[in-house]
Motif scaffolding. Structure first.
Motif, PDB file in Angstrom:
ATOM      1  N   GLU A   9     -13.089 -72.189 -26.401  1.00 12.17           N
ATOM      2  CA  GLU A   9     -12.006 -73.122 -26.074  1.00 12.17           C
ATOM      3  C   GLU A   9     -12.634 -74.427 -25.615  1.00 12.17           C
ATOM      4  O   GLU A   9     -13.598 -74.422 -24.846  1.00 12.17           O
ATOM      5  CB  GLU A   9     -11.136 -72.552 -24.937  1.00 12.17           C
ATOM      6  CG  GLU A   9     -10.433 -71.245 -25.268  1.00 12.17           C
ATOM      7  CD  GLU A   9      -9.267 -71.405 -26.227  1.00 12.17           C
ATOM      8  OE1 GLU A   9      -8.818 -72.549 -26.448  1.00 12.17           O
ATOM      9  OE2 GLU A   9      -8.818 -70.386 -26.784  1.00 12.17           O
TER      10      GLU A   9
ATOM     11  N   LYS B 287     -22.786 -59.580 -25.728  1.00 13.30           N
ATOM     12  CA  LYS B 287     -21.692 -58.904 -25.033  1.00 13.30           C
ATOM     13  C   LYS B 287     -21.242 -59.673 -23.800  1.00 13.30           C
ATOM     14  O   LYS B 287     -20.050 -59.788 -23.525  1.00 13.30           O
ATOM     15  CB  LYS B 287     -22.125 -57.494 -24.634  1.00 13.30           C
ATOM     16  CG  LYS B 287     -22.131 -56.529 -25.810  1.00 13.30           C
ATOM     17  CD  LYS B 287     -22.659 -55.200 -25.339  1.00 13.30           C
ATOM     18  CE  LYS B 287     -22.390 -54.104 -26.346  1.00 13.30           C
ATOM     19  NZ  LYS B 287     -22.982 -52.822 -25.901  1.00 13.30           N
ATOM     20  N   GLN B 288     -22.212 -60.183 -23.054  1.00 16.77           N
ATOM     21  CA  GLN B 288     -21.850 -60.916 -21.839  1.00 16.77           C
ATOM     22  C   GLN B 288     -21.139 -62.219 -22.187  1.00 16.77           C
ATOM     23  O   GLN B 288     -20.220 -62.642 -21.486  1.00 16.77           O
ATOM     24  CB  GLN B 288     -23.090 -61.202 -20.973  1.00 16.77           C
ATOM     25  CG  GLN B 288     -23.736 -59.952 -20.378  1.00 16.77           C
ATOM     26  CD  GLN B 288     -22.859 -59.228 -19.377  1.00 16.77           C
ATOM     27  OE1 GLN B 288     -21.898 -59.788 -18.866  1.00 16.77           O
ATOM     28  NE2 GLN B 288     -23.165 -57.973 -19.113  1.00 16.77           N
TER      29      GLN B 288
ATOM     30  N   ILE C  86     -13.848 -65.375 -20.775  1.00 20.30           N
ATOM     31  CA  ILE C  86     -12.481 -65.549 -21.266  1.00 20.30           C
ATOM     32  C   ILE C  86     -12.404 -66.668 -22.323  1.00 20.30           C
ATOM     33  O   ILE C  86     -11.645 -66.583 -23.272  1.00 20.30           O
ATOM     34  CB  ILE C  86     -11.532 -65.877 -20.075  1.00 20.30           C
ATOM     35  CG1 ILE C  86     -11.650 -64.821 -18.973  1.00 20.30           C
ATOM     36  CG2 ILE C  86     -10.096 -66.058 -20.542  1.00 20.30           C
ATOM     37  CD1 ILE C  86     -11.075 -63.472 -19.261  1.00 20.30           C
ATOM     38  N   ASP C  87     -13.190 -67.710 -22.162  1.00 18.71           N
ATOM     39  CA  ASP C  87     -13.087 -68.860 -23.062  1.00 18.71           C
ATOM     40  C   ASP C  87     -13.760 -68.661 -24.412  1.00 18.71           C
ATOM     41  O   ASP C  87     -13.638 -69.491 -25.293  1.00 18.71           O
ATOM     42  CB  ASP C  87     -13.705 -70.096 -22.396  1.00 18.71           C
ATOM     43  CG  ASP C  87     -12.840 -70.603 -21.262  1.00 18.71           C
ATOM     44  OD1 ASP C  87     -11.619 -70.665 -21.454  1.00 18.71           O
ATOM     45  OD2 ASP C  87     -13.386 -70.930 -20.198  1.00 18.71           O
ATOM     46  N   VAL C  88     -14.512 -67.583 -24.553  1.00 19.66           N
ATOM     47  CA  VAL C  88     -15.207 -67.362 -25.831  1.00 19.66           C
ATOM     48  C   VAL C  88     -14.258 -66.692 -26.820  1.00 19.66           C
ATOM     49  O   VAL C  88     -13.695 -65.630 -26.545  1.00 19.66           O
ATOM     50  CB  VAL C  88     -16.482 -66.513 -25.619  1.00 19.66           C
ATOM     51  CG1 VAL C  88     -17.079 -66.094 -26.959  1.00 19.66           C
ATOM     52  CG2 VAL C  88     -17.491 -67.307 -24.810  1.00 19.66           C
ATOM     53  N   TYR C  89     -14.086 -67.349 -27.961  1.00 25.02           N
ATOM     54  CA  TYR C  89     -13.141 -66.861 -28.972  1.00 25.02           C
ATOM     55  C   TYR C  89     -13.850 -65.979 -29.996  1.00 25.02           C
ATOM     56  O   TYR C  89     -13.403 -64.882 -30.306  1.00 25.02           O
ATOM     57  CB  TYR C  89     -12.482 -68.073 -29.635  1.00 25.02           C
ATOM     58  CG  TYR C  89     -11.565 -67.744 -30.786  1.00 25.02           C
ATOM     59  CD1 TYR C  89     -10.451 -66.919 -30.594  1.00 25.02           C
ATOM     60  CD2 TYR C  89     -11.791 -68.267 -32.057  1.00 25.02           C
ATOM     61  CE1 TYR C  89      -9.601 -66.622 -31.639  1.00 25.02           C
ATOM     62  CE2 TYR C  89     -10.947 -67.973 -33.108  1.00 25.02           C
ATOM     63  CZ  TYR C  89      -9.856 -67.139 -32.896  1.00 25.02           C
ATOM     64  OH  TYR C  89      -9.029 -66.850 -33.942  1.00 25.02           O
TER      65      TYR C  89
ATOM     66  N   ARG D  37     -19.953 -72.398 -17.569  1.00 27.21           N
ATOM     67  CA  ARG D  37     -19.850 -70.932 -17.528  1.00 27.21           C
ATOM     68  C   ARG D  37     -20.899 -70.293 -18.428  1.00 27.21           C
ATOM     69  O   ARG D  37     -21.504 -69.284 -18.088  1.00 27.21           O
ATOM     70  CB  ARG D  37     -18.470 -70.478 -18.009  1.00 27.21           C
ATOM     71  CG  ARG D  37     -17.384 -70.642 -16.975  1.00 27.21           C
ATOM     72  CD  ARG D  37     -16.064 -70.156 -17.538  1.00 27.21           C
ATOM     73  NE  ARG D  37     -14.970 -71.023 -17.110  1.00 27.21           N
ATOM     74  CZ  ARG D  37     -14.292 -70.845 -15.990  1.00 27.21           C
ATOM     75  NH1 ARG D  37     -14.585 -69.857 -15.216  1.00 27.21           N
ATOM     76  NH2 ARG D  37     -13.323 -71.669 -15.658  1.00 27.21           N
TER      77      ARG D  37
ATOM     78  N   ARG E 164     -28.141 -66.808 -14.747  1.00 31.66           N
ATOM     79  CA  ARG E 164     -27.795 -65.716 -13.843  1.00 31.66           C
ATOM     80  C   ARG E 164     -28.335 -64.378 -14.313  1.00 31.66           C
ATOM     81  O   ARG E 164     -28.797 -63.571 -13.533  1.00 31.66           O
ATOM     82  CB  ARG E 164     -26.272 -65.657 -13.747  1.00 31.66           C
ATOM     83  CG  ARG E 164     -25.734 -64.969 -12.571  1.00 31.66           C
ATOM     84  CD  ARG E 164     -24.316 -65.397 -12.333  1.00 31.66           C
ATOM     85  NE  ARG E 164     -23.397 -65.052 -13.407  1.00 31.66           N
ATOM     86  CZ  ARG E 164     -22.661 -65.921 -14.057  1.00 31.66           C
ATOM     87  NH1 ARG E 164     -22.755 -67.203 -13.784  1.00 31.66           N
ATOM     88  NH2 ARG E 164     -21.826 -65.540 -14.993  1.00 31.66           N
ATOM     89  N   ARG E 165     -28.256 -64.135 -15.598  1.00 33.90           N
ATOM     90  CA  ARG E 165     -28.673 -62.837 -16.121  1.00 33.90           C
ATOM     91  C   ARG E 165     -30.111 -62.859 -16.629  1.00 33.90           C
ATOM     92  O   ARG E 165     -30.585 -61.906 -17.236  1.00 33.90           O
ATOM     93  CB  ARG E 165     -27.722 -62.377 -17.218  1.00 33.90           C
ATOM     94  CG  ARG E 165     -26.321 -62.176 -16.673  1.00 33.90           C
ATOM     95  CD  ARG E 165     -25.574 -61.082 -17.365  1.00 33.90           C
ATOM     96  NE  ARG E 165     -24.278 -60.874 -16.750  1.00 33.90           N
ATOM     97  CZ  ARG E 165     -23.921 -59.792 -16.076  1.00 33.90           C
ATOM     98  NH1 ARG E 165     -24.783 -58.814 -15.919  1.00 33.90           N
ATOM     99  NH2 ARG E 165     -22.729 -59.676 -15.567  1.00 33.90           N
TER     100      ARG E 165
ATOM    101  N   GLN F 211     -27.178 -57.810 -25.224  1.00 35.04           N
ATOM    102  CA  GLN F 211     -26.597 -58.098 -23.908  1.00 35.04           C
ATOM    103  C   GLN F 211     -26.054 -59.516 -23.851  1.00 35.04           C
ATOM    104  O   GLN F 211     -24.974 -59.753 -23.328  1.00 35.04           O
ATOM    105  CB  GLN F 211     -27.658 -57.897 -22.813  1.00 35.04           C
ATOM    106  CG  GLN F 211     -27.736 -56.474 -22.307  1.00 35.04           C
ATOM    107  CD  GLN F 211     -26.441 -56.044 -21.654  1.00 35.04           C
ATOM    108  OE1 GLN F 211     -25.949 -56.688 -20.742  1.00 35.04           O
ATOM    109  NE2 GLN F 211     -25.839 -54.978 -22.142  1.00 35.04           N
TER     110      GLN F 211
ATOM    111  N   LYS G  57     -17.594 -61.552 -23.183  1.00 38.23           N
ATOM    112  CA  LYS G  57     -16.775 -61.200 -22.033  1.00 38.23           C
ATOM    113  C   LYS G  57     -16.129 -62.433 -21.388  1.00 38.23           C
ATOM    114  O   LYS G  57     -15.108 -62.320 -20.710  1.00 38.23           O
ATOM    115  CB  LYS G  57     -17.680 -60.502 -21.015  1.00 38.23           C
ATOM    116  CG  LYS G  57     -16.990 -59.532 -20.130  1.00 38.23           C
ATOM    117  CD  LYS G  57     -18.042 -58.723 -19.401  1.00 38.23           C
ATOM    118  CE  LYS G  57     -17.660 -58.574 -17.965  1.00 38.23           C
ATOM    119  NZ  LYS G  57     -18.549 -57.643 -17.278  1.00 38.23           N
TER     120      LYS G  57
END
Lengths: 464, 162
Positions: free
Chosen positions: B10, B62-63, B68-71, B18, B25-26, B59, B66
């Motif tokens: 989006e 998948k992350q 919300i903004d990823v279409y 994000r 972070r990961r 990973q 997860k």
């Protein structure tokens, strides 16, 4: 036309929110003014973090997103630990924070903090509302996102000037998002493979996680366990999925778990993970799990599958729906050989407890407590020794065992107990250590002010 | 091993933070990240080059998904992908070696986009490998500065990730 602040209150009413937890401050004042005209009950906590934990307790009893409120800057920042705690345990929650006026955002104004940025790693989603007209859509989306899929906290940050703008109120009936479509049904082909694997297994084991409660699948889970006659172990979040004294329940696994559960985990040839993420505390050497057994992993979050433990049969989907599907196809129950073997281990691992004069053995105390409380009691454990004593000795019957599993947040039990009680739980007992009690004892003020019948047990060992 | 991941997201404020936050972070390492708007103004496309083994890249996918903004998200296979990167490189030059530099630029099918008495700025749009070849060829003359956009990629043929 009504103000955005009034619209926010109406949005909460539309989402059937009856109780909110919060602490007022300048930047959230317009909202608080509007809230006083509503029937929504506001519980004034003594520190914002406790508003978050109380919302967490409320949500865990109702199964629906609960609401907490704080002002900008320090208020919002005090919420962070509670937000992260809820995120780690996948608790549905909507957090409303005030923000400094739009024109001051980014100028290091008084009580300004970038709460969106600060909370981003542990919110499922967050909004800063810049366009007043979007407020209703944001609320609808926030509740939708928080409560569906893998639940989690969603934060809405509303600048003070935006709260005072007048808008036409119009709450959307439905919410569809092209980029957010949680998978609610397990793949039929994978379910078939899973059932075949269960049929062929000699020593299958179910590991119950917190997902069973989150998807409200306790009934379906019990049916599945009984139909298959498979022994059950649980993670800390999964305690109570099966009554603790059920003949098929062998206790909590992991670093702080019990021997029968860990032996079962070691020696099983098929591990069925249900809504559990096999965290480091539950499975210390996840890379070795696949050496000796097949793994079926059912979880609504695809990112959890294969993250810690490799899954031979991954099933992405809502646990309740998937278990209903599996229950309709499950064949004959397993024989008792494997269960008898585990029973023997359980019988042989009764440790003799020492008694010291003048002191009470905490494990014995917890076991006695289990006998005395109501069958549907909600026990809220804090973090530390008291938590492990509870996890391994408290006998959950029809009630719940709530604790901060993932984050291990001390000071969780009293505010969460307040939330659970406000959510209508019959009997709520918070058990904490003397350390964690002192982290949250200001909530005694909240409890007294609102006459909340919460029982608190402090396990004093004079260390913290 | 390097992997190309294409993501449709989006198009609104905060999305990039994000995504980049997730990487740090990961503990995922990214070689490059390029972002731009698509034909649909409400959607942006991000191309990320990730370095890591299969587990890490799975990973990452998948992350990211997860969020919300990823279409949409897709790992593009090297052999089925056209990828390009744009680089601007400023090289110092003298009247003696200017001709040589222009020759290199021509051979590499790049463009001279600015020239002065003491420098030449060359623009090249090509695969990352070819960009690096040009860079090596120009190094002896003295590279003053370089800027690169990061790789963008599309699948070959009529396939699309939408």
């Amino acid at each position: 036309m009504i103000t955005v602040a009034q619209a926010m209150v109406r949005c909460l009413e539309r989402e059937n929110i009856s109780v909110v937890f919060g602490y007022p401050g300048a930047a959230i004042c317009p909202f608080y003014d509007a809230l006083t005209k509503s029937d929504i009950k506001h519980i004034l906590v003594r520190q914002e973090q406790n508003a978050g934990h109380s919302a967490s307790g409320f949500a865990r009893i109702t199964g629906k997103p609960a609401v907490c409120i704080a002002t900008s800057g320090p208020g919002a920042l005090n919420l962070i630990t509670a937000i992260a705690t809820a995120y780690m345990d996948s608790i549905p929650m909507v957090i409303i924070t005030g923000q400094v006026s739009s024109e001051r955002v980014g100028s290091d104004a008084f009580q300004e903090a970038d709460i969106i940025g600060a909370s981003e790693p542990f919110t499922k989603y967050s909004y800063i509302v810049k366009n007043p007209k979007e407020i209703t859509k944001v609320f609808k989306q926030a509740f939708y996102i928080a409560g569906t899929g893998r639940p989690g906290p969603v934060l809405i940050d509303v600048p003070m000037d935006v709260q005072n703008v007048k808008i036409d109120y119009n709450y959307p009936d439905e919410m569809k998002m092209r980029s957010y479509n949680p998978n609610m049904k397990g793949h039929p082909g994978q379910i078939k493979r899973a059932l075949t694997a269960i049929k062929n297994a000699k020593r299958p084991l179910i590991c119950a996680g917190g997902g069973i409660f989150l998807s409200n699948a306790k009934e379906e889970f019990t049916e599945f366990v009984k139909k298959c006659n498979i022994p059950v172990v649980s993670t800390m979040m999964g305690i109570g999925a099966l009554p603790s004294d059920d003949s098929l329940y062998f206790g909590m696994i992991g670093m702080h778990g019990v021997k029968p559960a860990n032996v079962a985990l070691m020696e099983s040839d098929l591990l069925i993970l249900l809504g559990a993420r096999a965290s480091d505390r539950a499975v210390c050497a996840p890379e070795r799990v696949n050496e000796t057994k097949k793994v079926i992993h059912i979880d609504i979050d695809p990112a959890e599958i294969g993250k810690n433990v490799d899954a031979d049969i991954p099933i992405v989907g809502d646990l309740k729906n998937t278990l209903i599907e599996m229950n309709s196809k499950v064949c004959s129950p397993k024989d008792n050989e494997w269960i008898n073997y585990l029973d023997e281990i359980r019988a042989n691992t009764q440790v003799k407890e020492k008694e010291f004069e003048g002191y009470i053995n905490p494990k014995a105390f917890i076991r006695l407590l289990s006998e005395k409380v109501d069958d549907d009691a909600v026990i809220v454990g804090d973090v530390g020794q008291n938590q492990i004593w509870l996890a391994n000795n408290y006998n959950v019957k029809q009630g719940r065992f709530l604790t901060s599993g993932g984050m291990g947040t001390m000071g969780y039990s009293i505010p969460t107990g307040v939330g659970a009680k406000m959510a209508g739980a019959n009997q709520v007992i918070s058990v904490c250590g003397d350390g964690s009690f002192q982290m949250q004892m200001m909530e005694l003020g909240t409890i007294a002010q609102n006459n909340i019948p919460l029982k608190i047990i402090v396990m004093t060992n004079n260390r913290l | 091993m390097k992997h190309t991941i294409s993501i449709l997201v989006e198009n609104h404020a905060g999305v990039l933070s994000r995504i980049s936050g997730l990487f740090s972070r990961r503990g995922f390492n990214i070689d490059s990240l390029a972002v731009g708007i698509t034909d649909d103004p409400t959607m942006s496309r991000i191309t990320i080059i990730v370095n890591g083994d299969d587990y890490t890249v799975e990973q990452v996918e998948k992350q990211l998904y997860k969020l919300i903004d990823v279409y949409k998200i897709k790992r593009l296979k090297v052999e089925e992908t056209i990828s390009r990167e744009l680089m601007l490189v400023k090289v110092s030059c003298t009247s003696e070696n200017r001709g040589d530099i222009i020759d290199i630029a021509r051979v590499m099918q790049s463009k001279i986009c600015d020239i002065s008495s003491e420098s030449i700025t060359i623009e090249i749009s090509d695969t990352t490998d070819r960009l690096e070849i040009l860079q090596e060829l120009l190094r002896p003359y003295g590279i003053l500065e370089i800027v690169r956009t990061g790789t963008i990629a599309l699948q070959k043929g009529n396939k699309s990730i939408c």
